[in-house]
Motif scaffolding. Structure first.
Motif, PDB file in Angstrom:
ATOM      1  N   VAL A 187       0.853  -1.179   0.000  1.00 13.70           N
ATOM      2  CA  VAL A 187       0.000   0.000   0.000  1.00 13.70           C
ATOM      3  C   VAL A 187       0.892   1.233   0.000  1.00 13.70           C
ATOM      4  CG1 VAL A 187      -1.854   1.238   1.171  1.00 13.70           C
ATOM      5  CG2 VAL A 187      -1.732  -1.270   1.328  1.00 13.70           C
ATOM      6  N   ILE A 188       0.811   2.021  -1.062  1.00 10.79           N
ATOM      7  CA  ILE A 188       1.583   3.257  -1.174  1.00 10.79           C
ATOM      8  C   ILE A 188       0.656   4.433  -0.895  1.00 10.79           C
ATOM      9  CG2 ILE A 188       2.777   4.792  -2.791  1.00 10.79           C
ATOM     10  CD1 ILE A 188       3.999   2.347  -4.097  1.00 10.79           C
ATOM     11  N   GLY A 189       1.040   5.273   0.047  1.00 15.43           N
ATOM     12  CA  GLY A 189       0.283   6.477   0.368  1.00 15.43           C
ATOM     13  C   GLY A 189       0.960   7.694  -0.209  1.00 15.43           C
ATOM     14  N   MET A 190       0.201   8.551  -0.885  1.00 17.51           N
ATOM     15  CA  MET A 190       0.738   9.753  -1.515  1.00 17.51           C
ATOM     16  C   MET A 190       0.331  10.991  -0.730  1.00 17.51           C
ATOM     17  SD  MET A 190      -0.176   8.579  -5.381  1.00 17.51           S
ATOM     18  CE  MET A 190      -0.612   6.833  -5.295  1.00 17.51           C
ATOM     19  N   ASP A 191       1.274  11.920  -0.596  1.00 19.26           N
ATOM     20  CA  ASP A 191       1.064  13.103   0.232  1.00 19.26           C
ATOM     21  C   ASP A 191      -0.142  13.924  -0.219  1.00 19.26           C
ATOM     22  OD1 ASP A 191       3.266  12.480   1.733  1.00 19.26           O
ATOM     23  OD2 ASP A 191       4.583  13.983   0.801  1.00 19.26           O
ATOM     24  N   ALA A 192      -0.923  14.356   0.751  1.00 21.83           N
ATOM     25  CA  ALA A 192      -1.949  15.368   0.513  1.00 21.83           C
ATOM     26  C   ALA A 192      -1.293  16.740   0.598  1.00 21.83           C
ATOM     27  CB  ALA A 192      -3.058  15.246   1.553  1.00 21.83           C
ATOM     28  N   ARG A 284       4.412   4.865   9.796  1.00 19.45           N
ATOM     29  CA  ARG A 284       5.145   5.040   8.543  1.00 19.45           C
ATOM     30  C   ARG A 284       4.939   6.410   7.893  1.00 19.45           C
ATOM     31  NH1 ARG A 284       4.727  -0.866   5.473  1.00 19.45           N
ATOM     32  NH2 ARG A 284       5.199  -2.151   7.296  1.00 19.45           N
ATOM     33  N   TRP A 285       4.048   7.217   8.463  1.00 14.68           N
ATOM     34  CA  TRP A 285       3.934   8.582   7.930  1.00 14.68           C
ATOM     35  C   TRP A 285       3.511   9.541   9.038  1.00 14.68           C
ATOM     36  CZ3 TRP A 285      -0.376   5.502   7.714  1.00 14.68           C
ATOM     37  CH2 TRP A 285      -1.633   6.093   7.923  1.00 14.68           C
ATOM     38  N   GLU A 286       3.842  10.807   8.825  1.00 19.95           N
ATOM     39  CA  GLU A 286       3.516  11.858   9.787  1.00 19.95           C
ATOM     40  C   GLU A 286       2.561  12.855   9.146  1.00 19.95           C
ATOM     41  OE1 GLU A 286       5.708  15.080  12.763  1.00 19.95           O
ATOM     42  OE2 GLU A 286       6.907  13.836  11.396  1.00 19.95           O
ATOM     43  N   GLY A 312      -3.234  13.461   5.904  1.00 16.15           N
ATOM     44  CA  GLY A 312      -1.982  13.641   5.178  1.00 16.15           C
ATOM     45  C   GLY A 312      -1.769  12.723   4.000  1.00 16.15           C
ATOM     46  N   ILE A 313      -2.699  11.795   3.763  1.00 17.54           N
ATOM     47  CA  ILE A 313      -2.614  10.872   2.621  1.00 17.54           C
ATOM     48  C   ILE A 313      -3.825  11.115   1.721  1.00 17.54           C
ATOM     49  CG2 ILE A 313      -2.591   8.472   1.863  1.00 17.54           C
ATOM     50  CD1 ILE A 313      -0.047   9.205   3.304  1.00 17.54           C
ATOM     51  N   GLY A 314      -3.590  11.674   0.529  1.00 19.72           N
ATOM     52  CA  GLY A 314      -4.703  12.036  -0.339  1.00 19.72           C
ATOM     53  C   GLY A 314      -5.056  11.005  -1.387  1.00 19.72           C
ATOM     54  N   ALA A 332       8.543  10.192  -7.059  1.00 18.86           N
ATOM     55  CA  ALA A 332       9.529  11.129  -6.521  1.00 18.86           C
ATOM     56  C   ALA A 332      10.113  11.997  -7.626  1.00 18.86           C
ATOM     57  CB  ALA A 332      10.639  10.362  -5.802  1.00 18.86           C
ATOM     58  N   GLU A 333      10.354  11.400  -8.772  1.00 18.76           N
ATOM     59  CA  GLU A 333      10.875  12.147  -9.924  1.00 18.76           C
ATOM     60  C   GLU A 333       9.912  13.241 -10.344  1.00 18.76           C
ATOM     61  OE1 GLU A 333      11.475  10.972 -14.559  1.00 18.76           O
ATOM     62  OE2 GLU A 333      12.405   9.611 -13.094  1.00 18.76           O
ATOM     63  N   ARG A 334       8.622  13.003 -10.144  1.00 20.01           N
ATOM     64  CA  ARG A 334       7.606  13.972 -10.512  1.00 20.01           C
ATOM     65  C   ARG A 334       7.294  14.935  -9.367  1.00 20.01           C
ATOM     66  NH1 ARG A 334       4.866  13.064 -15.129  1.00 20.01           N
ATOM     67  NH2 ARG A 334       3.068  14.214 -14.314  1.00 20.01           N
ATOM     68  N   GLY A 335       8.008  14.806  -8.241  1.00 17.10           N
ATOM     69  CA  GLY A 335       7.840  15.732  -7.131  1.00 17.10           C
ATOM     70  C   GLY A 335       6.705  15.406  -6.195  1.00 17.10           C
ATOM     71  N   LEU A 336       6.218  14.172  -6.223  1.00 20.03           N
ATOM     72  CA  LEU A 336       5.115  13.776  -5.355  1.00 20.03           C
ATOM     73  C   LEU A 336       5.643  12.858  -4.257  1.00 20.03           C
ATOM     74  CD1 LEU A 336       2.169  13.579  -4.550  1.00 20.03           C
ATOM     75  CD2 LEU A 336       1.817  11.881  -6.353  1.00 20.03           C
ATOM     76  N   GLY A 337       5.564  13.305  -3.019  1.00 21.83           N
ATOM     77  CA  GLY A 337       5.993  12.502  -1.889  1.00 21.83           C
ATOM     78  C   GLY A 337       5.099  11.293  -1.695  1.00 21.83           C
ATOM     79  N   ALA A 338       5.702  10.132  -1.487  1.00 24.30           N
ATOM     80  CA  ALA A 338       4.937   8.898  -1.299  1.00 24.30           C
ATOM     81  C   ALA A 338       5.810   7.908  -0.559  1.00 24.30           C
ATOM     82  CB  ALA A 338       4.488   8.323  -2.642  1.00 24.30           C
ATOM     83  N   ARG A 339       5.159   6.953   0.102  1.00 21.94           N
ATOM     84  CA  ARG A 339       5.884   5.920   0.815  1.00 21.94           C
ATOM     85  C   ARG A 339       4.976   4.727   1.026  1.00 21.94           C
ATOM     86  NH1 ARG A 339       3.581   9.710   2.105  1.00 21.94           N
ATOM     87  NH2 ARG A 339       5.473  10.940   2.363  1.00 21.94           N
ATOM     88  N   VAL A 340       5.586   3.561   1.338  1.00 20.43           N
ATOM     89  CA  VAL A 340       4.810   2.369   1.663  1.00 20.43           C
ATOM     90  C   VAL A 340       4.255   2.539   3.073  1.00 20.43           C
ATOM     91  CG1 VAL A 340       4.894  -0.108   2.072  1.00 20.43           C
ATOM     92  CG2 VAL A 340       6.144   0.874   0.137  1.00 20.43           C
ATOM     93  N   ILE A 341       2.940   2.397   3.209  1.00 24.88           N
ATOM     94  CA  ILE A 341       2.306   2.563   4.518  1.00 24.88           C
ATOM     95  C   ILE A 341       1.633   1.284   5.001  1.00 24.88           C
ATOM     96  CG2 ILE A 341       1.966   5.050   4.199  1.00 24.88           C
ATOM     97  CD1 ILE A 341      -1.002   4.463   3.619  1.00 24.88           C
ATOM     98  N   GLY A 342       1.705   0.223   4.216  1.00 25.34           N
ATOM     99  CA  GLY A 342       1.075  -1.024   4.644  1.00 25.34           C
ATOM    100  C   GLY A 342       1.179  -2.095   3.586  1.00 25.34           C
TER     101      GLY A 342
END
Length: 382
Positions: A187-192, A284-286, A312-314, A332-342
């Protein structure tokens, strides 16, 4: 004999509160912004009864499916009105609409808008539509039509509301959804960008109870309270289309979930199939400072906050584990913060909720599918 000149008591459309000349002036002010969203596939211009889009490109599809969505921005409009800033609310509208379409893997083709108001103020209406046009530009979608309706007597002079609808297209065998989700997916969560456009009834109630001014500068935000909560909704469409179409990540995404009303878990549960669950780890995210501030100012219980705001995850992607790093690298290359959250696990492997904040959501918004477990705690939260 009645000698009163009947013209002295004549009722006109303008006299009843509808100023068609003001409406025409608003159209003139917005024309350039709207036209900037038109590519060669858009026929005609502003003022036609219907927007026309050349869809000859669909002939190349094996089995094209049309995807449609409609939405508004809710009571965030009250903040825009109080701050007298109206050129961002349109981006919120576009985000709420087109990012529902990308969830099924569809590329948006065209959007229309509807603005209802008490009184047409041309500059204000033009600002709203400029924001919609900017959102459409960011999403790669044409704004092909709209309507501004003046409702004197039904709405106060300063009142307005906005709504929009869009249509997109996806190849049938590339449709994203629960049917593609597999055990072991990550599960990848992308920054809001912030609060986006949901939960503002709660947020406004908190601000009222705390007697906070929108002009107050909040150090945690690095700007005023009003600037923070009016931040436009992030539009994910172009970034996600890049992931879906890039040769290195094509086929990696099995499902997407747009985190809107109801929060992260409830919206993710809508794309979970029977028998599977998404196990999310809050550590895994703040969430951004605005979420902890709202919680603190209003003494809002965390589970209530999570069931209302995006935290914080949109946007969420359920991704084949072996390709997760490639997806994260492209975002990340496109400037969108994201990470594995589950990760996706079998529902029968979920532990019974034990800690106070362990929480399982299933059957959200009428969808009878799998479930979502929220566990752990965000960094810095107690």
């Amino acid at each position: 004999m009645n000698t009163t000149d009947p013209r002295s008591s004549a009722i006109t459309y303008a006299g009843s509160g509808v100023d068609t000349a003001a409406g025409d002036r608003a159209v003139e002010l917005m024309k350039e912004a709207v036209a900037a969203t038109h590519g060669p596939q858009v026929l005609g211009g502003i003022g036609a009864f219907a927007g026309l889009v050349d869809v000859s490109a669909l002939k190349a599809y094996r089995r094209p499916l049309l995807a449609s969505s409609t939405d508004g921005v809710g009571t965030k409009i009250a903040i825009a009105r109080e701050m007298d800033i109206h050129d961002t609310i349109g981006r919120d509208l576009v985000g709420m609409v087109v990012d529902d379409i990308i969830v099924v893997g569809a590329a948006p083709l065209a959007m229309t808008d509807y603005i209802a108001c008490g009184t047409v103020v041309p500059e204000r209406i033009a600002d709203i539509v400029r924001g919609i046009a900017e959102g459409c530009r960011l999403a790669g979608c044409a704004l092909v039509g709209g309507e501004t309706a003046e409702h004197p007597g039904l709405m106060a002079p300063e009142d307005y509301d906005v709504a929009g609808a869009a249509v997109g297209v996806v190849e049938a065998d590339e449709l994203l959804g629960p049917e593609r989700v597999r055990h072991g997916d990550v599960v990848i969560g992308m920054d809001a960008s912030g609060l986006h456009s949901n939960g503002y009834s709660l947020v406004r109630a908190v601000l009222d109870a705390a007697d906070l001014s929108l002009d107050a500068r909040i150090e945690d935000f690095g700007r005023t309270l009003g600037e923070e909560i009016l931040e436009p909704t992030r539009i994910y469409t172009a970034d996600l289309l890049a992931v879906l179409q890039d040769p290195g990540t094509a086929g990696a995404v099995h499902a997407l979930s747009h985190v809107t009303g109801g929060g992260l878990a409830a919206n993710l549960a809508r794309v979970m199939p029977h028998g599977l669950a998404a196990r999310l780890d809050r550590s895994r995210w703040e969430p951004g400072a605005v979420f902890s501030r709202v919680a603190r100012w209003g003494s809002v219980p965390q589970l209530d906050l999570e069931g209302t705001l995006n935290m914080g995850i949109g946007m969420v992607a359920l991704v084949e584990a072996e390709k997760a790093d490639a997806v994260l690298a492209l975002l990340a290359e496109r400037g969108l913060g994201a990470r594995v959250i589950g990760e996706v696990v079998g529902e029968d492997s979920l532990p019974e909720p034990g800690a106070p904040l362990e929480h399982v959501v299933a059957g959200a918004k009428g969808v009878e599918g799998g479930s979502v477990l929220l566990a752990g705690q965000h960094p810095g939260w107690s």
